[in-house]
Design an enzyme around this catalytic site. Structure first.
Site, PDB file in Angstrom:
ATOM      1  NE  ARG A   1     -59.174  72.465  18.893  1.00 34.77           N
ATOM      2  CZ  ARG A   1     -59.753  73.440  19.714  1.00 34.77           C
ATOM      3  NH1 ARG A   1     -60.861  73.839  19.502  1.00 34.77           N
ATOM      4  NH2 ARG A   1     -59.183  73.640  20.754  1.00 34.77           N
TER       5      ARG A   1
ATOM      6  CG  ASN B   1     -59.536  79.120  17.124  1.00 28.31           C
ATOM      7  OD1 ASN B   1     -59.975  80.330  17.377  1.00 28.31           O
ATOM      8  ND2 ASN B   1     -59.574  78.061  18.041  1.00 28.31           N
ATOM      9  CD  GLU B   2     -56.540  78.863  21.027  1.00 30.59           C
ATOM     10  OE1 GLU B   2     -56.423  77.715  21.133  1.00 30.59           O
ATOM     11  OE2 GLU B   2     -56.876  79.604  22.286  1.00 30.59           O
TER      12      GLU B   2
ATOM     13  CD  GLU C   1     -61.340  80.804  22.125  1.00 32.06           C
ATOM     14  OE1 GLU C   1     -60.849  80.008  23.228  1.00 32.06           O
ATOM     15  OE2 GLU C   1     -60.955  80.690  21.095  1.00 32.06           O
TER      16      GLU C   1
ATOM     17  CD  GLU D   1     -63.428  72.641  22.956  1.00 36.80           C
ATOM     18  OE1 GLU D   1     -62.939  73.282  23.958  1.00 36.80           O
ATOM     19  OE2 GLU D   1     -63.266  72.960  21.720  1.00 36.80           O
TER      20      GLU D   1
ATOM     21  CG  HIS E   1     -64.673  74.502  27.818  1.00 43.80           C
ATOM     22  ND1 HIS E   1     -65.116  75.633  27.862  1.00 43.80           N
ATOM     23  CD2 HIS E   1     -63.314  74.727  27.673  1.00 43.80           C
ATOM     24  CE1 HIS E   1     -64.057  76.737  27.829  1.00 43.80           C
ATOM     25  NE2 HIS E   1     -63.055  75.964  27.770  1.00 43.80           N
TER      26      HIS E   1
HETATM   27  C1  GAL Z   1     -59.157  77.331  22.675  1.00 40.84           C
HETATM   28  C2  GAL Z   1     -59.987  77.137  21.378  1.00 40.84           C
HETATM   29  C3  GAL Z   1     -61.301  77.038  21.281  1.00 40.84           C
HETATM   30  C4  GAL Z   1     -61.821  75.905  22.707  1.00 40.84           C
HETATM   31  C5  GAL Z   1     -61.144  76.375  24.041  1.00 40.84           C
HETATM   32  C6  GAL Z   1     -61.539  75.856  25.254  1.00 40.84           C
HETATM   33  O1  GAL Z   1     -58.080  77.045  22.831  1.00 40.84           O
HETATM   34  O2  GAL Z   1     -59.663  78.299  20.627  1.00 40.84           O
HETATM   35  O3  GAL Z   1     -61.674  76.656  20.491  1.00 40.84           O
HETATM   36  O4  GAL Z   1     -61.132  74.834  22.237  1.00 40.84           O
HETATM   37  O5  GAL Z   1     -59.809  76.335  23.827  1.00 40.84           O
HETATM   38  O6  GAL Z   1     -60.867  76.188  26.353  1.00 40.84           O
END
Ligand code: GAL
Length: 723
Positions: free
Chosen positions: A120, A158-159, A315, A363, A366
Site C-alpha cells: 500500500r 491515511n498516515e 487509531e 493485517e 492485528h
Molecule cells: C496504521 C494504519 C492502519 C493499520 C494500522 C495497524 O499505521 O493507518 O491502516 O495498518 O497501522 O496498526
C-alpha cells in the site's frame, strides 16, 4: 463564482459525547457479516467509524469507472443506526490498474529501485499523474456523498509518509529543483546557503541539482536538510490538493488526516493549521515499560499541535498489533487506561484499527474490536470501554489547563541528527522524549512548543539538543527568562545555523551572550568503537609495552559531574530523590569545554576527573544565570535520568511550580482538568488515595475521602460532596 469559506461555516464536528469507534473496512466481509457488524456496533457503543480508507479499487474499479453504490448503502445503514462517518478519500492505496497503466506514479527508493504493486501507499508524492487521478476520484466521491447525513468528517488519505516519505523519481527531483528555486531565487543564494565551495559542489543552475540519493560518501548537510523540508512539503501539497477539492464540494464538512505520534519525517507544526480536526494514530508497544508515558507524550503533542484544543485518537489497537517482530498484547486494563490518559489530555474520541479483525491479508493477526474468536478479551474490553466513555459524556467539552512547562520541539533539529556529520550521535527527538519523561514521572503536564513560539506564559522551558538554532528562537528563550521562566538549554545548542553552517566564536551561537557561556570545544566520548582496529584484541600490559602505556578515557559511555554537597543542586537531589547520599550525576556520551564569559554565571556542577572528561576535569558542566525575573541554564552534557530529574526539581522550585502528584502512591498519575480529576493507576497493585471527595464517573459511586483504584485502571472524579 468564488465562495469564501470562513471557519465558522464548518459544521462543528464534536458532539456532546466522547466518540467511540474504529476503522471500518466492510469490503472484506459478506453482507451477512456486515449486518451483524451493525448489531455489534450498537452493543459496543460505537458512534463514529472511519470508512473506506482502502477502498479505491471498489470506488474506481477501472480508470474513470466510478461506483459509489455500495459505499452509500453502508453509509445509509450506519446513519439509520446513528453512527456517523469519517469518510476517507480512499487515496492511500492506489489500485492495481494505477501501477500498470501509470507506472510513473510509483515511488523510487534511494537506490533507484522502483517500488511495485502489492502492498500500500505506493505513490510518489510529486507524481502529477497521481495528483490528477486523486483529484478525479475525490471530486466524484465528494459529489456522490455531499448531502449524505452520515458524513461528518473527511479523512484525507491515511498516515501520510508512513511508508513512503521520499521518492527519488525524476518528477520528484524536478519538483525539488522548483522548490529550491522558490526558496532561494538565485543559484548564488543556494550556493552560499549550502556552502558548495567545499568539495567542488558549486552549481551553475538549479537544473543541475539532484536528490541526496545514492552517493559515494556523505551528502552535503544543507542539501539533505532542504530535501527533508521539501519531502514534508510535497506530502502536505498532496493533502492540500485533496482538501481544496473537498472544500469546493462540501464546504461545511471538516477535514482531517491522521498524524502518527512524533513522526520524524513530517513537520507537523507546518501541517497542523491545515487540519480542521486534529487526529492521530498511536501504537505504544506494551512490552516497553515506557509505553504509558509514550501514550501520554503523544497525546500532549496532539493537544499542543491542535493549539491546546481537543483532538481525536483516530487509531490504536485493542490488544496487539502484528507489524512488530514480536507483538505482545496490552495487559488487562491497559486498553482502557491508556485511552483515558488520552481523554484526560483532550481526546474527544477514541477509535481503533480496526473494527473487525481481518481473516486474510497483511493485517490478519492485528487485533480488532471484533476478534477472530468472540470470546477473546478484545470484544469484552471494547464493550467495556464503550460504556466507560458513555459515562464520561459530561466531560465531552474539556477545559484543558495550560501547562506551566514547555518543551521545544523542532523538526529541523530532528533532521539535523542525520544531516550534521559528527561530532557525535545526537537525537533531538530522543532528547525531547526523555525530558518529557522526566516531567511525566514527576507528575507535571507538558506543552510542546515550536522554536518560534512566544514562551511568555511558561515557568519552565526546556530547549533540548537544539543543535541548529536561529536568532528568533534565542530571543524567545531570553525573553521567557526575563519574564520569569527557568529556561534550560541542554547541549548541543546553537552549534550551527539552519543551513548547518557552524557558528564562529562559540558554539552556543546567538545564545552565548545571554547564557554567559560559550562552548569552545566539543568533547565527545566514544561508547562503541566503529571499527576496533584489531578486532576484539585488547592491550596486554605484559606484552604491549607502548599501546598499554596510554589510557583511552574517551572510550566511555558516560560523563560524570561533580557538585558541592551543599550546593543547590545537591539539595534538590536530596529532595527529588528523598535520599541522604548524593547519587552519581551522569550524562550520556557527550561533553563540552565551555568558557564562562559573565561574572554572574553560577556554576552548579563541573565535570569529574574520570572517564571522558579526565582531561577537562573541573570544567563547568551545568550553569545558571539569573536574567531579570528568571534564569537561563546551560547543561554541557546530555543528562541521564537522575540528573534530569534533579535539574527539573531545582528549576521547578525556582519557578514556583508544584504538582499535586508528588504525594500519590507509586504508579498513580493525576491529571487535573478544570472539570475533573483523572486518577490513572498504571501500577500492578490496587492503590489507595486518601482525601479524595467527589463522584467517580467510571464506577458511578460517591467517594468520601478514600479512593481505591484497582491495578491498571482509573477513576475520574468530579470533586465535591454530591454529584
Ligand atoms: C496504521 C494504519 C492502519 C493499520 C494500522 C495497524 O499505521 O493507518 O491502516 O495498518 O497501522 O496498526
Amino acid at each position: 463564482m468564488i465562495r469564501l469559506i470562513i471557519m465558522s461555516d464548518i459544521v462543528p464536528f464534536y458532539h456532546n459525547r466522547i466518540e467511540y469507534g474504529a476503522d471500518y473496512n466492510p469490503e472484506q466481509w459478506s453482507p451477512h457479516t456486515q449486518r451483524k457488524d451493525i448489531e455489534l456496533m450498537a452493543q459496543a457503543g460505537v458512534s463514529l467509524v472511519s470508512l473506506g480508507i482502502f477502498s479505491w479499487d471498489r470506488l474506481e474499479p477501472k480508470p474513470d469507472h466510478y461506483s459509489f453504490k455500495e459505499l452509500i448503502e453502508t453509509m445509509d445503514i450506519l446513519h439509520e443506526h446513528s453512527i456517523r462517518v469519517d469518510l476517507a478519500t480512499a487515496t492511500a492505496s492506489p489500485p492495481a490498474w494505477m501501477a500498470t497503466l501509470f507506472p510513473d506514479t510509483l515511488p523510487v527508493d534511494k537506490h533507484g529501485q522502483q517500488m511495485s504493486f502489492g502492498s500500500r501507499q505506493q505513490y510518489s508524492p510529486s507524481s502529477q499523474t497521481f495528483r490528477k487521478r486523486t483529484a478525479q476520484l475525490v471530486t466524484h466521491l465528494a459529489r456522490a456523498v455531499k448531502d449524505h447525513p452520515a458524513l461528518c468528517l473527511w479523512h484525507v488519505s491515511n498516515e501520510y509518509g508512513c511508508h513512503v516519505w521520499e521518492s527519488f523519481d525524476e518528477e520528484s527531483i524536478a519538483a525539488f529543483q522548483a522548490w529550491l528555486r522558490s526558496r532561494y531565487t538565485t543559484i548564488d543564494n543556494l550556493n552560499n546557503a549550502w556552502t558548495t565551495d567545499f568539495w567542488s559542489q558549486r552549481y551553475n543552475d538549479f537544473s543541475q541539482i539532484t536528490a541526496p540519493a545514492h552517493q559515494p560518501t556523505f551528502v552535503n548537510p544543507a542539501q539533505l536538510m532542504d530535501w527533508r523540508r521539501f519531502c514534508s512539503d510535497a506530502l502536505l501539497e498532496c493533502y492540500l490538493h485533496e482538501k481544496r477539492i473537498l472544500r469546493t464540494h462540501t464546504p461545511t464538512v471538516p477535514v482531517t488526516t491522521n498524524f502518527m505520534e512524533l513522526f520524524p519525517w513530517i513537520n507537523y507544526w507546518s501541517w497542523a493549521p491545515h487540519l480542521d480536526v486534529l487526529s492521530e494514530d498511536s501504537y505504544p508497544d506494551p512490552a516497553d515499560a515506557h509505553s504509558g508515558m509514550r501514550a501520554a507524550l503523544s497525546a500532549d503533542l496532539q493537544r499542543s499541535l491542535a493549539g491546546k484544543k481537543p483532538w481525536l485518537l483516530m487509531e490504536q489497537v485493542t490488544k496487539a498489533v502484528q507489524w512488530r517482530t514480536y507483538n505482545s498484547p496490552k495487559r488487562p486494563g491497559q486498553f482502557a487506561l491508556w485511552s483515558l490518559s488520552r481523554v484526560a489530555r483532550g481526546a474527544r474520541g477514541i477509535l481503533q484499527f480496526q473494527w473487525r479483525q481481518s481473516q486474510g491479508g497483511a493485517e490478519t493477526f492485528h487485533s480488532g474490536m471484533v476478534p477472530h474468536d468472540m470470546s477473546a478479551s478484545s470484544w469484552k474490553d471494547s464493550c467495556e470501554l464503550g460504556r466507560t466513555l458513555q459515562n464520561l459524556s459530561s466531560l465531552a467539552h474539556p477545559q484543558l489547563r495550560p501547562s506551566p512547562i514547555a518543551i521545544i520541539l523542532d523538526w529541523d533539529n530532528i533532521w539535523a541528527a542525520e544531516a550534521l556529520i559528527g561530532p557525535s550521535q545526537w537525537d533531538h527527538s530522543q532528547a525531547v522524549k526523555r525530558w518529557y519523561k522526566t516531567f511525566f514521572e514527576a507528575g507535571y503536564g507538558v506543552d510542546f512548543v515550536r522554536s518560534s513560539d512566544n514562551l511568555d506564559t511558561y515557568r519552565v522551558v526546556i530547549a533540548p539538543q537544539l543543535a541548529l538554532l536561529d536568532s528568533q528562537c534565542c530571543e524567545r528563550l531570553e525573553q521567557a527568562a526575563r519574564r520569569g521562566a527557568e529556561v534550560i538549554v541542554s547541549a548541543p545548542a546553537g552549534i550551527a545555523n539552519r543551513n548547518c553552517q557552524a557558528y564562529l566564536d562559540g558554539y552556543t551561537g546567538p545564545l552565548k551572550d545571554a547564557l554567559g557561556v560559550r562552548v569552545v570545544e566539543h568533547w565527545a566520548a566514544t561508547p562503541h568503537l566503529d571499527e576496533p582496529w584489531l578486532g576484539d584484541e585488547t592491550t596486554h600490559p605484559l606484552v604491549d609495552r607502548i599501546s598499554s602505556a596510554v589510557a583511552t578515557p574517551s572510550f566511555h559511555e558516560k560523563t560524570e559531574l561533580v557538585t558541592d554537597s551543599n550546593s543547590p543542586l545537591a539539595r534538590a537531589a536530596r529532595q527529588a530523590l528523598q535520599c541522604e547520599q548524593l547519587p552519581a550525576l551522569q550524562g550520556n556520551h557527550w561533553a563540552e569545554v565551555v568558557s564562562i564569559d559573565a561574572d554572574d554565571v553560577h556554576i552548579l556542577a563541573v565535570f569529574a576527573a574520570t572517564g571522558p572528561t579526565t582531561d577537562i576535569a573541573g570544567s563547568p558542566a551545568l550553569t545558571r544565570r539569573r536574567i531579570r525575573k528568571g534564569a537561563l541554564w546551560y547543561c554541557a552534557t546530555d543528562p541521564q535520568p537522575v540528573l534530569r530529574a534533579i535539574i527539573a526539581k531545582l528549576a521547578c522550585t525556582y519557578a514556583g511550580c508544584y504538582t499535586a502528584s508528588a504525594h500519590l502512591p507509586r504508579g498513580v498519575e493525576l491529571i487535573e482538568r478544570d472539570d475533573a480529576r483523572f486518577y490513572l493507576n498504571h501500577s500492578d497493585s490496587a492503590q489507595e488515595i486518601l482525601g479524595v471527595v467527589g463522584h467517580d464517573l467510571i464506577s458511578s459511586t460517591q467517594c468520601s475521602g478514600h479512593l481505591v483504584i484497582p491495578p491498571r485502571s482509573s477513576a475520574v472524579i468530579i470533586p465535591g460532596n454530591s454529584q
